[in-house]
Design a protein around this motif. Structure first.
Motif, PDB file in Angstrom:
ATOM      1  N   ASN A  13       0.818  -1.221   0.000  1.00  0.00           N
ATOM      2  CA  ASN A  13       0.000   0.000   0.000  1.00  0.00           C
ATOM      3  C   ASN A  13       0.851   1.271   0.000  1.00  0.00           C
ATOM      4  O   ASN A  13       0.340   2.362   0.236  1.00  0.00           O
ATOM      5  N   ARG A  14       2.169   1.106  -0.223  1.00  0.00           N
ATOM      6  CA  ARG A  14       3.157   2.199  -0.338  1.00  0.00           C
ATOM      7  C   ARG A  14       3.552   2.795   1.015  1.00  0.00           C
ATOM      8  O   ARG A  14       4.257   3.796   1.069  1.00  0.00           O
ATOM      9  N   GLU A  15       3.116   2.158   2.101  1.00  0.00           N
ATOM     10  CA  GLU A  15       3.529   2.640   3.413  1.00  0.00           C
ATOM     11  C   GLU A  15       4.973   2.210   3.676  1.00  0.00           C
ATOM     12  O   GLU A  15       5.348   1.064   3.448  1.00  0.00           O
ATOM     13  N   LEU A  16       5.782   3.163   4.157  1.00  0.00           N
ATOM     14  CA  LEU A  16       7.205   2.898   4.404  1.00  0.00           C
ATOM     15  C   LEU A  16       7.380   2.029   5.641  1.00  0.00           C
ATOM     16  O   LEU A  16       6.861   2.342   6.709  1.00  0.00           O
ATOM     17  N   LEU A  17       8.118   0.918   5.511  1.00  0.00           N
ATOM     18  CA  LEU A  17       8.406   0.052   6.652  1.00  0.00           C
ATOM     19  C   LEU A  17       9.879   0.109   7.038  1.00  0.00           C
ATOM     20  O   LEU A  17      10.219   0.305   8.207  1.00  0.00           O
ATOM     21  N   LEU A  18      10.766  -0.076   6.070  1.00  0.00           N
ATOM     22  CA  LEU A  18      12.214  -0.043   6.323  1.00  0.00           C
ATOM     23  C   LEU A  18      12.820   1.095   5.510  1.00  0.00           C
ATOM     24  O   LEU A  18      12.521   1.235   4.319  1.00  0.00           O
ATOM     25  N   ASP A  19      13.669   1.880   6.143  1.00  0.00           N
ATOM     26  CA  ASP A  19      14.179   3.072   5.469  1.00  0.00           C
ATOM     27  C   ASP A  19      15.694   3.192   5.637  1.00  0.00           C
ATOM     28  O   ASP A  19      16.191   3.322   6.751  1.00  0.00           O
ATOM     29  N   ASP A  20      16.399   3.090   4.513  1.00  0.00           N
ATOM     30  CA  ASP A  20      17.825   3.413   4.465  1.00  0.00           C
ATOM     31  C   ASP A  20      18.631   2.604   5.492  1.00  0.00           C
ATOM     32  O   ASP A  20      19.382   3.154   6.297  1.00  0.00           O
ATOM     33  N   LEU A  21      18.495   1.269   5.435  1.00  0.00           N
ATOM     34  CA  LEU A  21      19.181   0.404   6.397  1.00  0.00           C
ATOM     35  C   LEU A  21      20.580   0.034   5.915  1.00  0.00           C
ATOM     36  O   LEU A  21      20.800  -0.224   4.727  1.00  0.00           O
TER      37      LEU A  21
END
Length: 530
Positions: A13-21
């Protein structure tokens, strides 16, 4: 062996879960990945395994990863051979042995002539002898399913192994096999787990949250020490900001009072000196503007400190922000709540090697132990009165007992959070009082309309505990059936603290040795099946 670079993942649904790991795992390292439920730990393992594709960034592995997934029925349609990923190879071997020596079959077998022996050895090691490989995985228990995937490690010998909550459904014997494997293997491991005994066996703990991945050197004890230092530092910062806020508010008050006195004194002088009214009004306006400017500076400072303080307070662990408020059980200590005499259970044939004779008295904390299939849940049902024994007699005193299973099924999935709280409001608490209780268990105004079926395991646990404080009477006995299985580490800590505060009879089924020690079970009731 494993490198994550600038890794980002979006839900469908385009919701961000993981960011720039970013993360690097060296060869032969054993790391644990911890974090709250919903932080994306299982998703990250699936990305590393190649089952999901990231929205951005790279995953580099030195060899093909092998994932032991978290079991919740998603593989029930597979055969055991299919789950082990050996079905096509076994078929090719059988074809060759019956004379169909085609190039396709030889390619599928890939000279793996000992595949059957290795499968037998692997299944035997993981306590799964005599399994029919064509059997559906759905016919097995949760622990057996996990062991099938663990047996795949022995069969395929991968260099990079990903374990997602591997001890969840294992009994004590199965857990010990898993611990021995983790302790002795030279493979590279990435483990997602809330099993604190298992977490002591790794040499690096990595915490996943919205800010990324934080790396803590050492095992779980070292991680706890570092987290405690962080907690102490955060509490000091909160205290310093609270002190600064008090000083700023005091200064604002003093400045306002001093200015009011100066203005009053100035007006009296002006009136005595016969200053024209129009001039007095002008001077008064100037004084008010000056006071307003001073107040604005102080107010701005107070608002800045308040915002910093709110941010610091919101960063505190959930346990530090919670208030339980359990009432004590009303029964006097030592009253017999349940007694069994020569009891056995089963369908036609006795379940246990020996008939059970025991009693439960008010104030006791009892742990029920046994292997998977030893009849722990059956015994609980007999104690609760939802089942009767095959042989023997039982006595049940009239008492208020609350049963909390690992799925928290006392929570009605058809209700929302507030309606669930009102459903147990037998003490006729006012609406605002119910909402205060919900707030104590971290359910804010935004959560009150949330449907219970959408709650995580930890949220259901907190709501169940909250309901115990809303009900008119504290339970005489709380029965916990594998309560930590679906909880993250922080929610296990919350549950443990709540159980510590509860003063009544506790009956708990759990393979979590650390949890049993922490809730201070003072008696063990062991079951041995025939």
């Amino acid at each position: 062996m494993l490198t994550l670079h600038n890794l980002t993942y979006l839900h469908p649904n385009r919701e961000l879960l993981l960011d720039d790991l970013y993360l690097t795992v060296n060869k032969h390292e054993k790391i644990a990945l911890v974090g709250n439920n919903g932080s994306g730990k299982s998703t990250l393992l699936r990305i590393i395994a190649g089952e999901l594709q990231p929205a951005a960034g790279q995953v580099k592995t030195g060899s093909l990863p092998y994932l032991v997934p978290q079991i919740f029925g998603q593989y029930n349609h597979l055969t055991i051979a299919g789950a082990l990923r050996v079905d096509r190879r076994l078929h090719a071997l059988q074809e060759i042995l019956t004379g169909n020596v085609s190039e396709e079959n030889l390619a599928l077998l890939n000279d793996d002539w000992t595949i059957e022996e290795r499968i037998d050895q692997a299944l035997h090691h993981w306590q799964l002898p005599d399994l029919d490989l064509s059997q559906k995985l759905g016919t097995l228990s949760g622990g057996q399913k996990t062991k099938v995937f663990l047996a795949g490690i022995t069969i395929h010998q991968p260099e990079l192994i990903l374990l997602d909550e591997p001890s969840n459904h294992l009994d004590s014997a199965g857990r010990q096999l898993l611990y021995d494997f983790i302790k002795n293997t030279g493979k590279t491991l990435v483990v997602v787990s809330h099993d604190r005994q298992l977490l002591q066996l790794v040499n690096l703990v990595c915490e996943l949250d919205k800010g990324g991945i934080s790396v803590y050197g050492g095992n779980y004890d070292f991680y706890l020490q570092q987290k405690e230092s962080e907690r102490e530092a955060l509490n000091r910062d909160i205290q310093n900001r609270e002190k600064a806020l008090r000083k700023a508010e005091e200064k604002e008050r003093e400045t306002s009072e001093r200015q009011q006195k100066l203005d009053a004194r100035g007006r009296k002088k002006q009136e005595k000196a016969g200053v024209a009214r129009i001039m007095i009004n002008t001077l008064r306006n100037n004084a008010e503007n000056s006071t307003s400017r001073l107040k604005s500076v102080d107010t701005e400072k107070i608002e800045g400190i308040s915002q910093e303080l709110n941010e610091l307070r919101s960063a505190r662990p959930d346990l530090d922000r919670m208030k339980f408020g359990f009432d004590h059980a009303a029964l006097h200590k030592g009253k017999v709540l349940f007694a069994a005499t020569e009891v056995n259970a089963g369908y036609g044939a006795p379940l246990w090697k020996e008939n059970l004779t025991f009693q439960i008295t008010s104030g006791e904390r009892i742990a029920i132990r046994g292997t998977n299939g030893s009849g722990k849940t059956t015994l609980l049902r007999i104690i609760l009165g939802t089942a009767e024994p095959l042989t023997g007699t039982v006595f049940r005193a009239e008492s208020r007992t609350v049963y909390i299973d690992q799925d928290y099924s006392l929570i009605n999935p058809c209700l929302n959070v507030y309606a669930q709280a009102q459903h147990v409001n037998t003490s006729a608490l006012q609406e605002h009082e119910v909402k205060v209780r919900l707030s104590r268990f971290l359910f804010t105004k935004d959560d009150w309309d949330k449907p219970c079926h959408a709650l995580s395991g930890g949220e259901k646990m907190r709501l169940a505990l909250c309901c115990l404080t809303i009900s008119s009477e504290a339970p005489d006995m709380i029965v916990l059936d594998e309560p930590t299985n679906n909880l993250d580490l922080q929610n296990i800590e919350i549950l443990t603290a709540a159980i510590h505060e509860y003063r009544g009879t506790l009956l708990v089924v759990s393979h979590d040795e650390v949890f049993l020690r922490q809730v201070e079970a003072d008696r063990i009731l062991s079951l041995s099946p025939r």
